[in-house]
Scaffold this motif. Structure first.
Motif, mmCIF file in Angstrom:
data_model
loop_
_atom_site.group_PDB
_atom_site.id
_atom_site.type_symbol
_atom_site.label_atom_id
_atom_site.label_comp_id
_atom_site.label_asym_id
_atom_site.label_seq_id
_atom_site.Cartn_x
_atom_site.Cartn_y
_atom_site.Cartn_z
ATOM 1 N N ALA A 1 0.832 -1.211 0.000
ATOM 2 C CA ALA A 1 0.000 0.000 0.000
ATOM 3 C C ALA A 1 0.863 1.256 0.000
ATOM 4 N N ASP A 2 1.990 1.227 0.742
ATOM 5 C CA ASP A 2 2.905 2.378 0.776
ATOM 6 C C ASP A 2 3.549 2.578 -0.595
ATOM 7 N N GLN A 3 3.913 1.470 -1.216
ATOM 8 C CA GLN A 3 4.540 1.543 -2.534
ATOM 9 C C GLN A 3 3.578 2.134 -3.560
ATOM 10 N N LYS A 4 2.311 1.744 -3.501
ATOM 11 C CA LYS A 4 1.317 2.274 -4.415
ATOM 12 C C LYS A 4 1.113 3.767 -4.183
ATOM 13 N N ALA A 5 1.058 4.188 -2.918
ATOM 14 C CA ALA A 5 0.901 5.611 -2.597
ATOM 15 C C ALA A 5 2.095 6.410 -3.098
ATOM 16 N N TRP A 6 3.298 5.844 -2.974
ATOM 17 C CA TRP A 6 4.509 6.530 -3.444
ATOM 18 C C TRP A 6 4.464 6.712 -4.958
ATOM 19 N N PHE A 7 4.081 5.674 -5.689
ATOM 20 C CA PHE A 7 3.975 5.773 -7.142
ATOM 21 C C PHE A 7 2.872 6.743 -7.544
ATOM 22 N N TYR B 1 10.162 5.257 -18.782
ATOM 23 C CA TYR B 1 8.950 5.910 -19.266
ATOM 24 C C TYR B 1 7.725 5.538 -18.445
ATOM 25 N N THR B 2 7.774 4.386 -17.799
ATOM 26 C CA THR B 2 6.590 3.900 -17.093
ATOM 27 C C THR B 2 6.922 3.539 -15.650
ATOM 28 N N PRO B 3 5.920 3.590 -14.774
ATOM 29 C CA PRO B 3 6.119 3.105 -13.401
ATOM 30 C C PRO B 3 6.514 1.629 -13.372
ATOM 31 N N HIS B 4 6.001 0.840 -14.318
ATOM 32 C CA HIS B 4 6.348 -0.576 -14.368
ATOM 33 C C HIS B 4 7.858 -0.754 -14.583
ATOM 34 N N ALA B 5 8.425 0.046 -15.505
ATOM 35 C CA ALA B 5 9.865 -0.045 -15.771
ATOM 36 C C ALA B 5 10.676 0.388 -14.558
ATOM 37 N N LEU B 6 10.217 1.450 -13.867
ATOM 38 C CA LEU B 6 10.929 1.912 -12.675
ATOM 39 C C LEU B 6 10.862 0.876 -11.566
ATOM 40 N N LEU B 7 9.700 0.261 -11.382
ATOM 41 C CA LEU B 7 9.554 -0.776 -10.358
ATOM 42 C C LEU B 7 10.512 -1.925 -10.619
ATOM 43 N N ASP B 8 10.604 -2.356 -11.863
ATOM 44 C CA ASP B 8 11.526 -3.448 -12.203
ATOM 45 C C ASP B 8 12.970 -3.037 -11.933
#
Length: 460
Positions: free
Chosen positions: A245-251, A273-280
């Motif tokens: 939940a904290d990670q989602k709020a941060w994004f 370019y994407t949050p998905h790429a940053l998360l990886d």
């Protein structure tokens, strides 16, 4: 036959959402007996889209474009620039309207009404594009717009012209990133401007990227500087401590260009370019490393301003060009905010700050504020209208700090608030702005502006 007015809103800047709301207000209040509104949505990639009017009434841009149902991160809607660079955007544009090219503007509308804020809309760039194609537009020309957005040059200009300016210093991104001692730099800042002080971006509006630092606190100072540059450090400990939940709020905060640094962003030597790429990227990085990592917006500021905090009453004053070269200043509005910082949320969310027009001052002080606002309007060679912000100190000193050549057009804006004090409703004010703008463009040699002005005057 009504004059067709292309209403430009949205844009590439961090103020795109308030511009979107302003464009909707202009669309709703334009006098249909005189004008036909043509909504031109400018997306964050710089496309000009003749948008279907139904989309004007969405809450935010990213709810409908590209599409919250197909472009989201854990349910968080994304802006179009958060999609992969290889993604085809034509289908998203086709869903909401039709892409048009600047060379074809005259096929769709007669005059452009500019509701864009910030870089690429309020800085002379769009004004220059319209001038290239001899398309009449509202508000100031290229030079005033360029001067109005550059806070660094403004301060120099104001000081040379005899206006009061607070003590300040500049901090360049390269200097900040190569610093050896944050404490030492903070000591230098306090020696130069004192405490408290304000850290702010040099080319942003709507109080985006602005923080007040109240004490000698290296952590608070670092946070304020990063906010102004649009960069952020994330440490191993903070990343590992994030629950889902904290990670989602941060994004969620990171994606929003008003609150976070936005996408795309630079991390180490690559663009995400994407949050998905940053998360990886972050997941893999923190499996191998313990050092913090710096995230930087691809639209980061190159230099920021640090200036002394001004103790005083905050006001905003609209200046209108009643006749060309004869500006008048409307009754200034005071923001009653208590100890609250007048940030983006305080400016645009109802009920947080109370506005009083005119502010409760003696007539002589009100006149002094209006005279200085007019003087700054003329110094920058503004045309048609502008919003001048400032403070009046306990010693009755007037400090002007932020001329805006495109005032906000949302329903609760200072522009409409103050115009009501002189008996102009929003529809009348918009007609005035278009008429005055056509006069300015006619005198600059726009052939189309002269004929449009004759048509409008005949209708009036």
């Amino acid at each position: 036959m009504p004059i067709s007015v292309g209403i430009f809103f949205g844009g590439q800047s961090r103020e795109r959402e308030i511009s979107f709301a302003g464009g909707r207000t202009v669309y709703d209040h334009l006098d249909r007996k005189l004008f036909t509104p043509v909504p031109i949505f400018v997306d964050s990639l710089g496309n000009f889209i003749l948008i279907d009017a139904q989309y004007l009434y969405q809450g935010t841009i990213r709810e409908f474009y590209p599409s919250a149902s197909v472009a989201n991160f854990e349910g968080i809607p994304l802006y179009i620039e958060s999609l992969p660079a290889t993604e085809s955007h034509a289908l998203f544009i086709k869903k909401i309207g039709k892409k048009i090219e600047p060379a074809d503007f005259s096929k769709y509308f007669d005059v452009a009404f500019l509701c864009l804020h910030g870089p690429y809309g309020e800085d002379g760039a769009l004004q220059g594009l319209l001038e290239w194609y001899q398309m009449p537009y509202t508000g100031s020309g290229i030079l005033p717009a360029a001067l109005g957005i550059d806070k660094i040059f403004q301060q120099k200009l104001l000081q040379q012209a005899g206006f009061l300016v607070p003590p300040s210093m500049l901090l360049r991104q390269k200097e900040w990133r190569n610093r050896e001692d944050t404490n030492k730099l903070l000591d230098q800042v306090i020696a130069a401007v004192g405490l408290p002080f304000v850290v702010k971006s040099s080319r942003q509006g709507s109080s985006i990227g602005v923080t007040i630092v109240h004490q000698h606190d290296p952590h608070a100072f670092t946070t304020a500087v990063h906010k102004a540059f649009f960069m952020e450090t994330i440490s191993y400990d903070s990343w590992k401590s994030h629950a889902p939940a904290d990670q989602k709020a941060w994004f969620n905060r990171l994606i929003d260009p008003r609150e976070g640094i936005g996408f795309p962003l630079l991390v180490a030597d690559q663009i995400c370019y994407t949050p998905h790429a940053l998360l990886d990227y972050l997941t893999l990085y923190f499996q191998k490393h313990r050092e913090p990592i710096l995230l930087i917006s691809t639209q980061a500021e190159a230099v920021i301003i640090i200036e002394a905090f001004i103790e005083g009453r905050e006001f905003s004053c609209i200046v209108l060009e009643a006749e060309q070269d004869h500006p008048i200043a409307l009754p200034p509005t005071e923001m009653h905010k208590g100890k609250l910082h007048f940030d983006y949320r305080a400016k645009y969310l109802p009920g947080i700050v109370r506005k009083q027009t005119p502010m409760a001052l003696s007539s002589s002080l009100l006149d002094a504020i209006r005279k200085q606002a007019i003087a700054l309007f003329q110094l920058l060679d503004c045309q048609v209208y502008a919003r001048i912000d400032g403070f009046i100190t306990p010693k009755n000193e007037i400090i002007l700090n932020d001329p805006n050549t495109t005032a906000g057009m949302h329903p609760a804006s200072f522009l409409f608030h103050q115009a009501a004090e002189i008996g102009l409703n929003p529809t009348q004010l918009l007609t005035f702005i278009i008429k005055c703008s056509l006069e300015v463009r006619r005198d600059k040699g726009y052939l189309m502006a002269g004929s449009l002005l004759k048509r409008l005057e005949a209708s009036l």
